[in-house]
Scaffold this active site. Structure first.
Site, mmCIF file in Angstrom:
data_model
loop_
_atom_site.group_PDB
_atom_site.id
_atom_site.type_symbol
_atom_site.label_atom_id
_atom_site.label_comp_id
_atom_site.label_asym_id
_atom_site.label_seq_id
_atom_site.Cartn_x
_atom_site.Cartn_y
_atom_site.Cartn_z
ATOM 1 N N TYR A 137 10.183 6.865 2.020
ATOM 2 C CA TYR A 137 8.858 6.461 2.493
ATOM 3 C C TYR A 137 8.303 7.614 3.327
ATOM 4 O O TYR A 137 8.779 7.887 4.423
ATOM 5 C CB TYR A 137 8.977 5.178 3.322
ATOM 6 C CG TYR A 137 7.665 4.548 3.766
ATOM 7 C CD1 TYR A 137 6.438 5.118 3.489
ATOM 8 C CD2 TYR A 137 7.683 3.355 4.482
ATOM 9 C CE1 TYR A 137 5.253 4.518 3.904
ATOM 10 C CE2 TYR A 137 6.507 2.746 4.890
ATOM 11 C CZ TYR A 137 5.297 3.334 4.605
ATOM 12 O OH TYR A 137 4.127 2.745 5.018
ATOM 13 N N LYS A 165 7.638 6.540 -1.872
ATOM 14 C CA LYS A 165 6.381 5.879 -1.524
ATOM 15 C C LYS A 165 5.615 6.886 -0.682
ATOM 16 O O LYS A 165 5.955 7.122 0.479
ATOM 17 C CB LYS A 165 6.628 4.595 -0.732
ATOM 18 C CG LYS A 165 5.346 3.917 -0.248
ATOM 19 C CD LYS A 165 5.673 2.743 0.659
ATOM 20 C CE LYS A 165 4.440 1.956 1.069
ATOM 21 N NZ LYS A 165 3.477 2.713 1.877
#
Length: 305
Positions: A137, A165
């Site tokens: 992330y 992400k």
């Protein structure tokens, strides 16, 4: 293929509290089922939209459990397990694996400015704690660390790392990460304001914090991108951005605005966890206008094929 289930629209699940501010099983499951019925591909549980940084370990485990009880097997579930310590992150990772989650994700370590060697070790310990696929992330605007291409390539040497992400604002980052990993990884677009641009530059889908208040619009945007309807894709992204600007125009957290809108739609998720601020005063009346904007925009695009 294992990666196919990670392609598409993934709302970042909101934190659901009861009227006393405690995690609510009923409201969490209600929101999960609501989003399932809208037709999303999966849920990202326990991330920024889930107010994870303001919850203790047991509260985060409770949310993971309730989401799993609601839609496991019906939606792809990714657990965000980033926490202040490696120890806590590994506890959350193992718990998500026990619950049957499909994948894990984590921000880099926060607060202390750490060298990339520490970040690499942190992610690697989480990855090695389970057999689940892992998605980095990258959200530098909140963590203070921007994922370098060198570290990304180093992480990809671990076969359980299946993508990223990416919530940095440059669309170039999506293109670079996708080029580095190719078809062997998933890149999620993070910034909701650039969903269409991210998809065109190589993202395989998206995870976003505003999807939950207007899933219909992101699903429609995905439909246009997939079918090659780029004129409509650009136009609906513009309408989405008008809504996002409105959502962030009031005093208080954007998530408190979203929760007030969902309350007007008949779904009470409680408020937000302090120090996030709720909506109050005259801004409560403005929430109704934003809800009407969302509703009218959904109706407008529902008619477009």
């Amino acid at each position: 293929m294992i990666l196919e289930k990670f392609k598409g629209v993934f709302p970042a699940l909101y934190a659901c509290y009861d009227d006393t501010g405690e995690i609510s099983r009923e409201r969490t499951m209600s929101l999960c089922n609501y989003l399932y019925e809208k037709g999303v591909k999966g849920l990202y549980v326990g991330g920024s939209s889930g107010e994870c940084i303001y919850q203790n370990l047991e509260e985060r485990k409770a949310t993971l459990k309730y989401a799993s009880e609601a839609v496991k097997g019906k939606l792809t579930l990714i657990a965000h397990v980033g926490a202040p310590s490696t120890r806590e992150s590994k506890i959350l990772a193992r718990y998500a694996a026990e619950l049957g989650y499909d994948g894990l994700s984590a921000i880099p370590p926060i607060y202390f400015k750490l060298p990339e060697s520490s970040i690499y070790n942190y992610w690697t310990e989480i990855i090695d704690s389970t057999d689940l696929p892992f998605f980095i992330y990258n959200i530098p605007q909140t963590t203070g660390y921007s994922l370098s291409l060198d570290l990304f390539k180093k992480m990809l040497a671990n076969k359980k790392v299946k993508g990223v992400k990416n919530s940095s604002m440059p669309v170039l980052d999506i293109e670079r990460f996708k080029r580095a990993g190719g078809d062997d990884i998933i890149v999620f677009n993070g910034p909701d304001e650039q969903y269409v641009a991210g998809r065109l530059m190589g993202a395989d889908g998206g995870i976003g914090g505003t999807y939950g208040v207007m899933p219909e619009l992101f699903l429609k945007a995905e439909e246009f991108v997939t079918s090659g309807g780029f004129k409509n894709a650009r136009a609906i992204q513009g309408d989405i951005n008008d809504i996002i600007i409105a959502l962030t125009s009031l005093n208080g957290s954007m998530y408190s605005v979203i929760k007030e809108i969902l309350k007007l739609k008949g779904m009470n998720l409680g408020s937000v966890r302090a120090p996030l601020e709720g909506v109050s005063g005259e801004d409560l009346n403005k929430v109704k206008d934003i809800k009407e904007l969302i509703d009218s925009t959904i109706l407008k695009w529902k008619k477009v094929k």
